[in-house]
Design an enzyme around this catalytic site. Sequence first.
Site, PDB file in Angstrom:
ATOM      1  N   GLN A 102      43.823  32.110 -19.739  1.00  0.00           N
ATOM      2  CA  GLN A 102      44.881  31.168 -19.145  1.00  0.00           C
ATOM      3  C   GLN A 102      44.374  29.937 -19.076  1.00  0.00           C
ATOM      4  OE1 GLN A 102      46.448  33.716 -15.326  1.00  0.00           O
ATOM      5  NE2 GLN A 102      44.571  34.381 -15.904  1.00  0.00           N
ATOM      6  N   ASN A 103      43.440  29.447 -19.424  1.00  0.00           N
ATOM      7  CA  ASN A 103      42.639  27.992 -19.260  1.00  0.00           C
ATOM      8  C   ASN A 103      43.152  27.358 -20.464  1.00  0.00           C
ATOM      9  OD1 ASN A 103      41.763  29.005 -16.642  1.00  0.00           O
ATOM     10  ND2 ASN A 103      39.791  28.993 -17.541  1.00  0.00           N
ATOM     11  N   VAL A 104      43.213  25.680 -20.130  1.00  0.00           N
ATOM     12  CA  VAL A 104      43.925  25.078 -21.506  1.00  0.00           C
ATOM     13  C   VAL A 104      42.619  24.001 -21.858  1.00  0.00           C
ATOM     14  CG1 VAL A 104      46.223  25.337 -20.880  1.00  0.00           C
ATOM     15  CG2 VAL A 104      44.772  23.336 -19.686  1.00  0.00           C
ATOM     16  N   HIS A 120      47.999  30.254 -22.224  1.00  0.00           N
ATOM     17  CA  HIS A 120      48.928  29.086 -21.920  1.00  0.00           C
ATOM     18  C   HIS A 120      48.630  27.882 -22.904  1.00  0.00           C
ATOM     19  CE1 HIS A 120      49.185  31.115 -17.432  1.00  0.00           C
ATOM     20  NE2 HIS A 120      49.697  31.513 -18.495  1.00  0.00           N
ATOM     21  N   CYS A 149      54.115   9.770 -30.732  1.00  0.00           N
ATOM     22  CA  CYS A 149      53.815  10.049 -32.154  1.00  0.00           C
ATOM     23  C   CYS A 149      54.123   9.095 -33.063  1.00  0.00           C
ATOM     24  CB  CYS A 149      54.699  11.374 -32.451  1.00  0.00           C
ATOM     25  SG  CYS A 149      54.462  12.099 -34.127  1.00  0.00           S
ATOM     26  N   SER A 190      43.583  34.501  -9.993  1.00  0.00           N
ATOM     27  CA  SER A 190      44.210  34.858  -8.740  1.00  0.00           C
ATOM     28  C   SER A 190      44.976  36.015  -9.316  1.00  0.00           C
ATOM     29  CB  SER A 190      45.062  33.913  -8.005  1.00  0.00           C
ATOM     30  OG  SER A 190      45.767  33.195  -8.851  1.00  0.00           O
TER      31      SER A 190
HETATM   32  P1  OAD Z   1      44.093  30.057  -9.672  1.00  0.00           P
HETATM   33  O1  OAD Z   1      44.071  28.803  -9.218  1.00  0.00           O
HETATM   34  O2  OAD Z   1      45.471  30.807  -9.242  1.00  0.00           O
HETATM   35  O3  OAD Z   1      42.926  31.053  -9.221  1.00  0.00           O
HETATM   36  C1  OAD Z   1      41.783  30.796  -9.596  1.00  0.00           C
HETATM   37  C2  OAD Z   1      40.896  31.945  -9.004  1.00  0.00           C
HETATM   38  O4  OAD Z   1      39.361  31.790  -9.104  1.00  0.00           O
HETATM   39  C3  OAD Z   1      41.058  32.471  -7.518  1.00  0.00           C
HETATM   40  O5  OAD Z   1      41.278  33.828  -7.215  1.00  0.00           O
HETATM   41  C4  OAD Z   1      39.555  31.921  -7.047  1.00  0.00           C
HETATM   42  O6  OAD Z   1      39.044  32.787  -5.803  1.00  0.00           O
HETATM   43  C5  OAD Z   1      38.730  32.152  -8.210  1.00  0.00           C
HETATM   44  N1  OAD Z   1      37.461  31.508  -8.209  1.00  0.00           N
HETATM   45  C6  OAD Z   1      37.151  30.073  -7.712  1.00  0.00           C
HETATM   46  N2  OAD Z   1      36.093  29.846  -7.949  1.00  0.00           N
HETATM   47  C7  OAD Z   1      35.411  30.542  -8.604  1.00  0.00           C
HETATM   48  C8  OAD Z   1      34.094  30.812  -9.109  1.00  0.00           C
HETATM   49  N3  OAD Z   1      33.142  29.855  -9.011  1.00  0.00           N
HETATM   50  N4  OAD Z   1      33.902  31.959  -9.657  1.00  0.00           N
HETATM   51  C9  OAD Z   1      34.630  33.198  -9.695  1.00  0.00           C
HETATM   52  N5  OAD Z   1      36.035  32.979  -9.254  1.00  0.00           N
HETATM   53  C10 OAD Z   1      36.330  31.797  -8.656  1.00  0.00           C
HETATM   54  O7  OAD Z   1      44.092  30.038 -11.309  1.00  0.00           O
HETATM   55  P2  OAD Z   1      44.682  31.093 -12.334  1.00  0.00           P
HETATM   56  O8  OAD Z   1      44.673  32.538 -11.939  1.00  0.00           O
HETATM   57  O9  OAD Z   1      44.040  30.872 -13.860  1.00  0.00           O
HETATM   58  O10 OAD Z   1      49.404  28.335 -15.442  1.00  0.00           O
HETATM   59  O11 OAD Z   1      46.136  30.483 -12.586  1.00  0.00           O
HETATM   60  C11 OAD Z   1      47.068  31.122 -13.403  1.00  0.00           C
HETATM   61  C12 OAD Z   1      47.982  30.131 -14.025  1.00  0.00           C
HETATM   62  O12 OAD Z   1      48.564  29.502 -12.962  1.00  0.00           O
HETATM   63  C13 OAD Z   1      47.490  28.718 -14.673  1.00  0.00           C
HETATM   64  O13 OAD Z   1      47.354  29.310 -16.136  1.00  0.00           O
HETATM   65  C14 OAD Z   1      48.359  27.625 -14.473  1.00  0.00           C
HETATM   66  C15 OAD Z   1      48.745  27.872 -13.100  1.00  0.00           C
HETATM   67  O14 OAD Z   1      49.703  27.501 -12.618  1.00  0.00           O
HETATM   68  C16 OAD Z   1      50.238  27.399 -16.072  1.00  0.00           C
HETATM   69  O15 OAD Z   1      49.945  25.975 -16.026  1.00  0.00           O
HETATM   70  C17 OAD Z   1      51.306  28.017 -16.668  1.00  0.00           C
END
Ligand code: OAD
Length: 246
Positions: A102-104, A120, A149, A190
């Site tokens: 999901q990372n960019v 994403h 652009c 998350s």
């Molecule tokens: P979140 O910020 O929602 O969740 C990050 C997760 O990583 C949490 O569950 C933390 O507990 C965990 N975490 C933090 N540090 C960590 C570490 N060192 N090791 C392991 N786990 C750790 O991020 P995403 O789930 O990626 O979308 O969020 C999903 C989407 O929401 C993103 O892609 C973005 C955002 O809005 C868009 O922009 C469309």
Amino acid sequence: MKELIKRAAEDIKNARLVVALTGAGVSVESGIPPFRGKGGLWEKFDPMEIAHIDSFLANPERVWRILVAEMKGVIDKAQPNNLHKGLARLEETGNLAAIITQNVDGLHQAAGSKDVIEFHGTFAEQRCMDCEAKIPTSEVSLEVIPPRCSCGGMLRPDCVFFGEMIPSEALWRSKELAEQCDVMMVVGTSAIVEPAASMARIAKLGGATVIEMNMERTMLTGRVADYSLFGGAGKLMTGILEEMGI
Ligand code: OAD
């Protein structure tokens, strides 16, 4: 924890097809803040205000300024950590088929992973909203905001904003892999944002073992995940690789 690391190593080693689903938590140890939780970007900003396509279209200058201030500088400096490197090593040794991220931030590719599905999109490129040209972010002058652009059109990050579709190729491949895998590692997410989170559910419904790695409990813990390893992703990954002897 040692027992669970051992179990994960065994499950990965014995699997036919392993897929990883990653989120912002895997890049935290590279210095990139997550979205939710302590220190997360959404503590400072309302996601619907800066990450929704309608907000971007309504006020591109504001969104661009926040993106540049909060993201570009941090991503430019970030280096892959042990989690990124560990997943690349798993792929290299034939123990991992692909990563759905999901990372960019491009850190999986920077670590050497070849098959990375950018669910994403990516911040590494900007797309012209008029002519659709794609330009590496590093070549875009940010002196003028929003950047333009050469055709005069406005540039936007080639990422998926809320309210936009997931790139269809990424969605279909991810679903296919989720259905086919027999182990899915779900790391640093998350699992709140859909449809990404559903990839873990699809894997589970297809009979895969879902291994979660996270700092804390999530929506998947105790439900979709067969078991959860709690801790920093880099350290957990290093433990698994050591256990596998690779
Ligand atoms: P979140 O910020 O929602 O969740 C990050 C997760 O990583 C949490 O569950 C933390 O507990 C965990 N975490 C933090 N540090 C960590 C570490 N060192 N090791 C392991 N786990 C750790 O991020 P995403 O789930 O990626 O979308 O969020 C999903 C989407 O929401 C993103 O892609 C973005 C955002 O809005 C868009 O922009 C469309």
